[in-house]
Design a protein around this motif. Structure first.
Motif, short mmCIF file in Angstrom:
data_model
loop_
_atom_site.label_atom_id
_atom_site.label_comp_id
_atom_site.label_asym_id
_atom_site.label_seq_id
_atom_site.Cartn_x
_atom_site.Cartn_y
_atom_site.Cartn_z
N ARG A 1 7.44 13.35 -13.91
CA ARG A 1 8.01 14.74 -13.51
C ARG A 1 8.49 15.57 -14.76
O ARG A 1 7.54 16.53 -14.14
CB ARG A 1 9.21 14.60 -12.92
N LEU A 2 8.05 15.47 -15.89
CA LEU A 2 8.38 17.01 -17.10
C LEU A 2 6.57 17.25 -17.05
O LEU A 2 6.66 18.43 -18.05
CB LEU A 2 9.26 15.62 -18.16
N GLU A 3 6.27 15.82 -16.83
CA GLU A 3 4.65 16.40 -17.33
C GLU A 3 3.89 17.58 -16.45
O GLU A 3 3.74 17.78 -16.18
CB GLU A 3 3.74 14.59 -16.89
N ALA A 4 5.42 17.14 -15.34
CA ALA A 4 4.47 18.85 -14.25
C ALA A 4 4.59 20.41 -14.48
O ALA A 4 4.40 21.33 -13.82
CB ALA A 4 4.91 18.37 -13.08
N LEU A 5 6.01 19.88 -15.66
CA LEU A 5 6.84 21.16 -16.06
C LEU A 5 6.00 22.03 -17.63
O LEU A 5 5.35 20.95 -18.02
CB LEU A 5 7.78 21.55 -16.13
N GLY A 6 6.25 22.78 -18.13
CA GLY A 6 6.16 23.37 -19.32
C GLY A 6 4.75 23.73 -19.47
O GLY A 6 4.25 23.83 -18.80
N ALA A 7 4.46 23.04 -20.77
CA ALA A 7 3.03 23.76 -21.03
C ALA A 7 1.70 23.30 -20.36
O ALA A 7 1.39 23.18 -19.82
CB ALA A 7 2.51 24.10 -22.86
N ILE A 8 1.59 22.01 -20.78
CA ILE A 8 1.18 20.66 -19.77
C ILE A 8 1.30 21.03 -18.58
O ILE A 8 0.26 20.73 -17.90
CB ILE A 8 2.22 19.10 -20.87
N GLY A 9 2.90 21.16 -18.12
CA GLY A 9 2.71 20.92 -16.35
C GLY A 9 1.55 22.51 -16.23
O GLY A 9 0.81 22.45 -15.13
N CYS B 1 -1.63 21.94 -13.84
CA CYS B 1 -1.90 22.83 -12.25
C CYS B 1 -2.33 23.30 -12.36
O CYS B 1 -3.96 23.57 -11.65
CB CYS B 1 -0.75 23.81 -12.54
N LEU B 2 -3.44 24.21 -13.85
CA LEU B 2 -4.68 25.72 -13.27
C LEU B 2 -5.63 23.91 -13.53
O LEU B 2 -6.90 24.85 -12.73
CB LEU B 2 -4.62 25.64 -14.86
N MET B 3 -5.57 23.20 -13.92
CA MET B 3 -7.20 22.20 -14.51
C MET B 3 -7.15 21.60 -13.01
O MET B 3 -8.55 21.38 -12.60
CB MET B 3 -6.80 21.21 -15.36
N THR B 4 -6.43 21.13 -12.40
CA THR B 4 -6.31 20.73 -11.26
C THR B 4 -6.90 21.72 -9.75
O THR B 4 -7.90 21.30 -9.19
CB THR B 4 -5.40 20.30 -10.92
N GLN C 1 -4.02 27.91 -3.33
CA GLN C 1 -3.52 29.14 -3.88
C GLN C 1 -3.09 27.77 -5.36
O GLN C 1 -2.04 27.69 -4.88
CB GLN C 1 -2.62 30.02 -3.87
N VAL C 2 -3.68 27.91 -6.46
CA VAL C 2 -2.88 27.19 -7.52
C VAL C 2 -1.50 28.50 -7.95
O VAL C 2 0.07 27.41 -7.64
CB VAL C 2 -3.89 27.66 -8.93
N VAL C 3 -1.01 29.67 -7.86
CA VAL C 3 -0.28 29.71 -7.68
C VAL C 3 1.36 29.40 -7.15
O VAL C 3 2.39 29.54 -7.80
CB VAL C 3 0.39 31.43 -8.10
N ASP C 4 0.91 28.90 -5.60
CA ASP C 4 1.94 28.78 -4.79
C ASP C 4 2.36 27.67 -4.96
O ASP C 4 3.67 27.24 -4.55
CB ASP C 4 0.90 28.63 -3.61
N HIS C 5 2.14 26.53 -5.63
CA HIS C 5 1.76 24.90 -6.57
C HIS C 5 3.57 25.52 -7.22
O HIS C 5 4.49 24.49 -7.09
CB HIS C 5 0.84 24.27 -6.15
N VAL D 1 5.71 25.63 -4.22
CA VAL D 1 6.42 24.70 -3.50
C VAL D 1 7.16 23.21 -4.25
O VAL D 1 7.36 22.15 -3.40
CB VAL D 1 4.66 24.07 -3.11
N LYS D 2 6.72 23.26 -4.98
CA LYS D 2 7.32 22.20 -5.89
C LYS D 2 7.57 22.14 -7.72
O LYS D 2 8.54 21.87 -7.74
CB LYS D 2 5.41 21.14 -5.99
N LEU D 3 6.81 22.93 -8.14
CA LEU D 3 7.03 22.87 -10.01
C LEU D 3 8.12 23.41 -9.43
O LEU D 3 9.06 22.75 -10.53
CB LEU D 3 5.86 23.38 -10.36
N LEU D 4 8.72 24.72 -9.54
CA LEU D 4 10.06 25.13 -9.93
C LEU D 4 11.29 24.15 -9.72
O LEU D 4 11.92 24.88 -9.65
CB LEU D 4 9.92 26.79 -9.20
#
Length: 239
Positions: free
Chosen positions: A127-135, A139-142, A168-172, A175-178
Motif C-alpha cells: 500500500r505504500l506504493e500508492a503513496l508518496g512520489a512513487i504513488g 497514479c498519473l501514469m495509470t 478524473q485522476v485527482v478524484d482518486h 476515493v482511495k489514496l488519502l
C-alpha cells in the motif's frame, strides 16, 4: 534465516518471466520497491524474513487485466501460483502456507483479513506504493494510460460533488489514496504512510495554486474525508 541469494535469484528469474508483458506500473520494478518496503517494515516490526521476503517477490506474480472478471480473484490466484512455484523449487514447506496467506491478503480490493504479522507487513509495504512520489507517479501514469482527464475544471477538488475516479485522476486521491494511511496494520507502516500522504497533500496544494482553484476548495475536500491539510504546503517541492 532460510532465504538466501540462491532462493532470491531463482524467484526473481521466475517472476520476471511471469511478468514479461507487464506495464511499467505493475511490473518487476513495482515488486522490487515493495521488497524494499518489506525489508524496512519487517526489520522494525521483527517479522519472519523467510516469509515476508518471498511473499514480497511473489505477491503480484500473475497478470490479470483490471477489466477482467477474474480481477477480484487476482491475489487468490497469485497465492496459488506462488505456492506451486515454491513447492517446485523445494522451498521449506513449513513456510509456504504463511507466504500464500500474505499474498492472498495483500490486495486492497480482495478485503482478506490479515491473520499474521507477516501478512500485515506485506500489505502495508504494497500500500505504500500508492503513496508518496512513487504513488503520485503511478497514479498519473495509470490515469494517462486510460485517457482520464487530470481534474474536473468546474470542481477540481471534489467538495461540491462525489469524487469519481473513473473520470478524473485527482478524484482518486479522495476515493482511495488519502485514506490509505488509516488502513495500515503496523506502527511502522502507518508512520511511513503518514509521511507519504503529506507529500500527496502538498502536491494538491501546489496544483491548487497553479490552476487557480477556488480558495478553500481543497481544504473543504480534505475535510470531507477527515484529512487535515499538512502544516507546510510546500511539502511537494518541484524545481
Amino acid at each position: 534465516m532460510v532465504w538466501d541469494t540462491n532462493w532470491e535469484q531463482m524467484t526473481i528469474a521466475w517472476v520476471n518471466q511471469q511478468l514479461i508483458e507487464a506495464d511499467s506500473v505493475h511490473g518487476l520494478h513495482h515488486i522490487r520497491r515493495v521488497f524494499v518496503n518489506v525489508l524496512q517494515i519487517a526489520a522494525i516490526e521483527k517479522a519472519n524474513m523467510d516469509i515476508v521476503v518471498p511473499a514480497a517477490w511473489l505477491h503480484d506474480c500473475i497478470l490479470i487485466a483490471k477489466d477482467s472478471p477474474l480481477r477480484a480473484d487476482a491475489s487468490h490466484l497469485a497465492a496459488q501460483l506462488a505456492t506451486e512455484f515454491l513447492e517446485s523449487i523445494n522451498y521449506p514447506s513449513h513456510c509456504i502456507a504463511a507466504i500464500a496467506h500474505c499474498i492472498h491478503a495483500h490486495s486492497f480490493s480482495a478485503g482478506i483479513p490479515c491473520e499474521t504479522l507477516e501478512a500485515c507487513v506485506v500489505q502495508d509495504a504494497d500500500r505504500l506504493e500508492a503513496l508518496g512520489a512513487i504513488g503520485l507517479a503511478r497514479c498519473l501514469m495509470t490515469g494517462g494510460a486510460i485517457r482520464q482527464r487530470l481534474y474536473d475544471p468546474n470542481d477540481p477538488f471534489p467538495h461540491n460533488r462525489s469524487p469519481d475516479d473513473r473520470k478524473q485522476v485527482v478524484d482518486h486521491f479522495f476515493v482511495k489514496l488519502l485514506t490509505l494511511a488509516d488502513t495500515m496494520k503496523t506502527p511502522t507502516g502507518h508512520k511511513l504512510a503518514k509521511q507519504r500522504t503529506d507529500f500527496l497533500i502538498g502536491f494538491l496544494h501546489q496544483l491548487s495554486k497553479e490552476i487557480g482553484a477556488e480558495p478553500n476548495s481543497l481544504h473543504l475536500a480534505l475535510k470531507r474525508i477527515h484529512r487535515a491539510p499538512v502544516n507546510d504546503p510546500a511539502t511537494f517541492d518541484m524545481p
